[in-house]
Design a protein around this motif. Structure first.
Motif, PDB file in Angstrom:
ATOM      1  N   ALA A  58      57.580 -40.878  33.687  1.00 40.78           N
ATOM      2  CA  ALA A  58      58.962 -40.517  33.370  1.00 40.78           C
ATOM      3  C   ALA A  58      59.600 -39.641  34.435  1.00 40.78           C
ATOM      4  N   GLN A  60      60.372 -39.958  37.638  1.00 43.85           N
ATOM      5  CA  GLN A  60      61.465 -40.567  38.402  1.00 43.85           C
ATOM      6  C   GLN A  60      62.646 -40.925  37.508  1.00 43.85           C
ATOM      7  N   LYS A  61      62.386 -41.302  36.257  1.00 41.95           N
ATOM      8  CA  LYS A  61      63.468 -41.662  35.335  1.00 41.95           C
ATOM      9  C   LYS A  61      64.409 -40.494  35.062  1.00 41.95           C
ATOM     10  N   GLU A  96      63.176 -40.007  28.936  1.00 45.70           N
ATOM     11  CA  GLU A  96      64.453 -40.508  29.461  1.00 45.70           C
ATOM     12  C   GLU A  96      65.373 -39.337  29.762  1.00 45.70           C
ATOM     13  N   LYS A  97      66.196 -39.450  30.787  1.00 44.98           N
ATOM     14  CA  LYS A  97      67.113 -38.368  31.143  1.00 44.98           C
ATOM     15  C   LYS A  97      68.108 -38.096  30.019  1.00 44.98           C
TER      16      LYS A  97
END
Length: 104
Positions: A58, A60-61, A96-97
């Protein structure tokens, strides 16, 4: 749906629930194996403090390790499932961002 709001004083009451939590980030710890991060809401060890966890898949996400490290010293509001991991304690896993609602 309005999720429950958790605070440092009552988050233990919300284990297993989707919550909104806002708190000051005391520090950001990187795992020994690398690329996993704990954003600490308490000035305690990874195992004993309440935290957000970003697993390697996660990172990089959500914007990369630089973004995660930039959260130190800020107040972060998140929404997610609050769990009590048998080894690592109380945490919200961020995948998730969009789970990060605000940063002040």
């Amino acid at each position: 749906f309005a999720p429950d709001v958790a605070t440092l004083s009552n988050y233990r009451d919300y284990v297993g629930s989707v919550v909104t939590f806002e708190g000051y980030v005391y520090g950001v710890n990187e795992s020994k194996r690398g690329n996993d991060f704990a954003v600490m809401f308490e000035n305690k060890s990874w195992v004993h403090g309440f935290k957000l966890v970003f697993f390697r898949g996660a990172v990089q996400k959500v914007g990369g390790s630089r973004f995660i490290k930039s959260l130190q010293g800020k107040t972060v509001r998140v929404r997610g499932l609050l769990i009590q991991h048998e080894r690592f304690g109380y945490e919200i896993i961020i995948s998730e961002k969009s789970m990060i609602l605000s940063i002040k």
